[in-house]
Scaffold this motif. Structure first.
Motif, PDB file in Angstrom:
ATOM      1  N   GLN A  23      33.387  85.522  14.958  1.00  0.00           N
ATOM      2  CA  GLN A  23      32.375  85.254  15.970  1.00  0.00           C
ATOM      3  C   GLN A  23      31.312  86.358  16.015  1.00  0.00           C
ATOM      4  O   GLN A  23      30.112  86.067  16.075  1.00  0.00           O
ATOM      5  N   ALA A  24      31.748  87.613  15.937  1.00  0.00           N
ATOM      6  CA  ALA A  24      30.792  88.721  15.971  1.00  0.00           C
ATOM      7  C   ALA A  24      29.888  88.697  14.741  1.00  0.00           C
ATOM      8  O   ALA A  24      28.670  88.915  14.840  1.00  0.00           O
ATOM      9  N   LEU A  25      30.475  88.439  13.574  1.00  0.00           N
ATOM     10  CA  LEU A  25      29.682  88.370  12.347  1.00  0.00           C
ATOM     11  C   LEU A  25      28.656  87.247  12.413  1.00  0.00           C
ATOM     12  O   LEU A  25      27.474  87.434  12.103  1.00  0.00           O
ATOM     13  N   ASN A  26      29.110  86.072  12.814  1.00  0.00           N
ATOM     14  CA  ASN A  26      28.215  84.913  12.844  1.00  0.00           C
ATOM     15  C   ASN A  26      27.128  85.065  13.897  1.00  0.00           C
ATOM     16  O   ASN A  26      25.978  84.661  13.690  1.00  0.00           O
ATOM     17  N   LYS A  27      27.492  85.661  15.029  1.00  0.00           N
ATOM     18  CA  LYS A  27      26.497  85.847  16.086  1.00  0.00           C
ATOM     19  C   LYS A  27      25.399  86.816  15.636  1.00  0.00           C
ATOM     20  O   LYS A  27      24.205  86.562  15.857  1.00  0.00           O
ATOM     21  N   ALA A  28      25.786  87.923  15.006  1.00  0.00           N
ATOM     22  CA  ALA A  28      24.790  88.879  14.524  1.00  0.00           C
ATOM     23  C   ALA A  28      23.871  88.222  13.495  1.00  0.00           C
ATOM     24  O   ALA A  28      22.651  88.458  13.473  1.00  0.00           O
ATOM     25  N   TYR A  29      24.464  87.417  12.627  1.00  0.00           N
ATOM     26  CA  TYR A  29      23.704  86.698  11.603  1.00  0.00           C
ATOM     27  C   TYR A  29      22.658  85.799  12.250  1.00  0.00           C
ATOM     28  O   TYR A  29      21.469  85.828  11.892  1.00  0.00           O
ATOM     29  N   TRP A  30      23.063  84.981  13.212  1.00  0.00           N
ATOM     30  CA  TRP A  30      22.147  84.017  13.816  1.00  0.00           C
ATOM     31  C   TRP A  30      21.142  84.678  14.749  1.00  0.00           C
ATOM     32  O   TRP A  30      19.975  84.262  14.813  1.00  0.00           O
ATOM     33  N   ASP A  31      21.557  85.708  15.481  1.00  0.00           N
ATOM     34  CA  ASP A  31      20.613  86.429  16.334  1.00  0.00           C
ATOM     35  C   ASP A  31      19.440  86.958  15.510  1.00  0.00           C
ATOM     36  O   ASP A  31      18.273  86.848  15.920  1.00  0.00           O
ATOM     37  N   GLU A  32      19.750  87.532  14.344  1.00  0.00           N
ATOM     38  CA  GLU A  32      18.707  88.126  13.508  1.00  0.00           C
ATOM     39  C   GLU A  32      17.767  87.068  12.941  1.00  0.00           C
ATOM     40  O   GLU A  32      16.568  87.342  12.726  1.00  0.00           O
ATOM     41  N   ARG A  33      18.264  85.872  12.712  1.00  0.00           N
ATOM     42  CA  ARG A  33      17.464  84.861  12.034  1.00  0.00           C
ATOM     43  C   ARG A  33      16.603  84.009  12.968  1.00  0.00           C
ATOM     44  O   ARG A  33      15.760  83.235  12.484  1.00  0.00           O
ATOM     45  N   VAL A  34      16.757  84.137  14.266  1.00  0.00           N
ATOM     46  CA  VAL A  34      15.935  83.348  15.195  1.00  0.00           C
ATOM     47  C   VAL A  34      14.443  83.586  14.966  1.00  0.00           C
ATOM     48  O   VAL A  34      13.684  82.620  14.770  1.00  0.00           O
ATOM     49  N   PRO A  35      13.947  84.832  14.989  1.00  0.00           N
ATOM     50  CA  PRO A  35      12.493  85.010  14.771  1.00  0.00           C
ATOM     51  C   PRO A  35      12.040  84.577  13.384  1.00  0.00           C
ATOM     52  O   PRO A  35      10.908  84.102  13.219  1.00  0.00           O
ATOM     53  N   LEU A  36      12.909  84.731  12.387  1.00  0.00           N
ATOM     54  CA  LEU A  36      12.564  84.273  11.043  1.00  0.00           C
ATOM     55  C   LEU A  36      12.376  82.762  11.018  1.00  0.00           C
ATOM     56  O   LEU A  36      11.445  82.245  10.388  1.00  0.00           O
ATOM     57  N   HIS A  37      13.251  82.038  11.702  1.00  0.00           N
ATOM     58  CA  HIS A  37      13.163  80.585  11.723  1.00  0.00           C
ATOM     59  C   HIS A  37      11.949  80.101  12.518  1.00  0.00           C
ATOM     60  O   HIS A  37      11.321  79.106  12.164  1.00  0.00           O
ATOM     61  N   LEU A  38      11.635  80.800  13.578  1.00  0.00           N
ATOM     62  CA  LEU A  38      10.470  80.410  14.374  1.00  0.00           C
ATOM     63  C   LEU A  38       9.176  80.508  13.574  1.00  0.00           C
ATOM     64  O   LEU A  38       8.232  79.743  13.799  1.00  0.00           O
ATOM     65  N   ASP A  39       9.140  81.448  12.621  1.00  0.00           N
ATOM     66  CA  ASP A  39       7.928  81.653  11.819  1.00  0.00           C
ATOM     67  C   ASP A  39       7.964  80.931  10.478  1.00  0.00           C
ATOM     68  O   ASP A  39       6.969  80.929   9.754  1.00  0.00           O
ATOM     69  N   ALA A  40       9.084  80.319  10.129  1.00  0.00           N
ATOM     70  CA  ALA A  40       9.248  79.738   8.794  1.00  0.00           C
ATOM     71  C   ALA A  40       8.567  78.373   8.685  1.00  0.00           C
ATOM     72  O   ALA A  40       8.624  77.552   9.609  1.00  0.00           O
TER      73      ALA A  40
END
Length: 270
Positions: free
Chosen positions: A9-26
Motif C-alpha cells: 500500500q505504501a509503495l503504490n500510494k507513493a507511486y500514484w501520488d507522484e503521478r497525479v500532476p504528470l497525468h494532469l499535464d499528459a
C-alpha cells in the motif's frame, strides 16, 4: 517478494501520488478537451449502465475524477473515492472549475464503508486499471455489496486478465502463467501516460486476478450477476502488438487471432 507484498500500500500510494500532476499535464488524458466536454466514458459503459439521472453513484479508485465527473455530467449524484490525497485534491479542483457538483473523499477502497458513514448507493462503479492494485478481491466485493442499496448495481469495466499472459511484441505467444495471481513486483520510471517522465517512486506491487476469481467473489458477496461481456478492443496501446483503429480503439492486427482485451460486468443487489 513477501517483504514487498507487505509494503504494497505504501509503495503504490507513493507511486500514484507522484503521478497525479504528470497525468494532469499528459496528452494521454487530454484535459483541455475534457474541460470543453466532460465525458471520458466509453460508449459501451454508458449503454450498459443506462440512465443515471438522479441516481447516487460512487466511483471507487477514481484517480483525479475524470470518469466520476463524466457520470455527474450525465445527471448522477456522484462520490469519488481514492487513497491518493493529491488525486482527490485535483478531482475537487477540477469539479469546481467545471461547476459540477461532486463529492470526493480520501480513503482506501477497503475502508470505503466508514468513509461514507455507511451511506448506500444506487451504483458502485469501478473502471480500467483498478483491481490489479488490490490484494483481496473477495474483500473488495464485500465492500461493494455493503455500499449498494437494495436494487443497486455494481458496474465494473476492466482490462481482461488473459491479455497479460501473452508476449508484448506479437500477442500470439504465451509467456506468463495465467493462474499465478501474484503478488508481482511492477512499476518502473515514467508512466503509461508519459513514458519519458522523470519519476522517483517507481516500485509497485500488483495482482493478476483471474476472471473466475473476480466473478466468483462478486457472486459470493451476494450480488446477482446480470451479464459478463468480453470485448476484443481496448483504449490505449497497452502492448506493442496492438493496432490503433478509429478514435482511441486498439485491437490485435488484422489476421491475428482475436483475444479478449477488456470486459464488463453488471451485478445487482436484490
Amino acid at each position: 517478494m513477501d517483504d514487498l507484498a507487505q509494503g504494497w500500500q505504501a509503495l503504490n500510494k507513493a507511486y500514484w501520488d507522484e503521478r497525479v500532476p504528470l497525468h494532469l499535464d499528459a496528452a494521454f488524458y487530454d484535459m483541455t478537451g475534457f474541460r470543453a466536454r466532460p465525458n471520458s466514458l466509453k460508449d459501451f459503459e454508458t449503454a450498459e449502465v443506462g440512465d443515471v439521472r438522479g441516481k447516487r453513484l460512487i466511483h471507487l479508485q477514481c484517480h483525479f475524477g475524470r470518469d466520476t465527473l463524466s457520470w455527474a455530467a450525465r445527471g448522477a449524484q456522484v462520490t469519488g473515492l481514492d487513497f491518493s490525497a493529491p488525486a482527490i485534491a485535483a478531482a475537487a479542483q477540477l469539479a469546481a472549475e467545471l461547476g459540477i457538483d461532486a463529492r470526493f473523499l480520501v480513503a482506501d477502497v477497503y475502508e470505503a464503508v466508514p468513509a461514507v458513514a455507511r451511506e448506500t448507493f444506487d451504483i458502485v462503479y469501478t473502471s480500467f486499471g483498478a483491481l490489479n492494485w488490490l490484494p483481496d478481491i473477495s474483500r473488495w466485493a464485500l465492500v461493494v455489496a455493503e455500499l449498494l442499496a437494495p436494487g443497486g448495481i455494481l458496474y465494473l469495466a476492466e482490462f481482461h486478465p488473459f491479455c497479460f499472459v501473452l508476449d508484448d511484441e506479437t500477442g500470439r505467444t504465451l509467456t506468463h502463467d495465467y493462474f499465478d495471481e501474484g503478488p508481482h513486483a511492477s512499476g518502473g520510471p515514467g508512466t503509461y501516460a508519459d513514458e519519458a517522465a522523470t519519476t522517483e517512486h517507481n516500485a509497485t506491487v500488483e495482482w493478476d486476478h483471474r476472471l473466475s476469481t473476480i466473478v466468483s467473489a462478486i457472486a459470493r458477496a451476494g450480488l446477482r450477476i446480470e451479464f459478463l461481456h468480453e470485448h476484443d478492443h481496448t483504449f490505449y496501446r497497452q502492448r506493442q502488438s496492438l493496432v490503433r483503429h478509429e478514435g482511441d480503439i486498439y485491437r490485435q492486427p488484422e489476421g491475428a487471432p482475436r483475444i479478449p482485451l477488456t470486459y464488463s460486468i453488471r451485478a445487482a443487489k436484490t
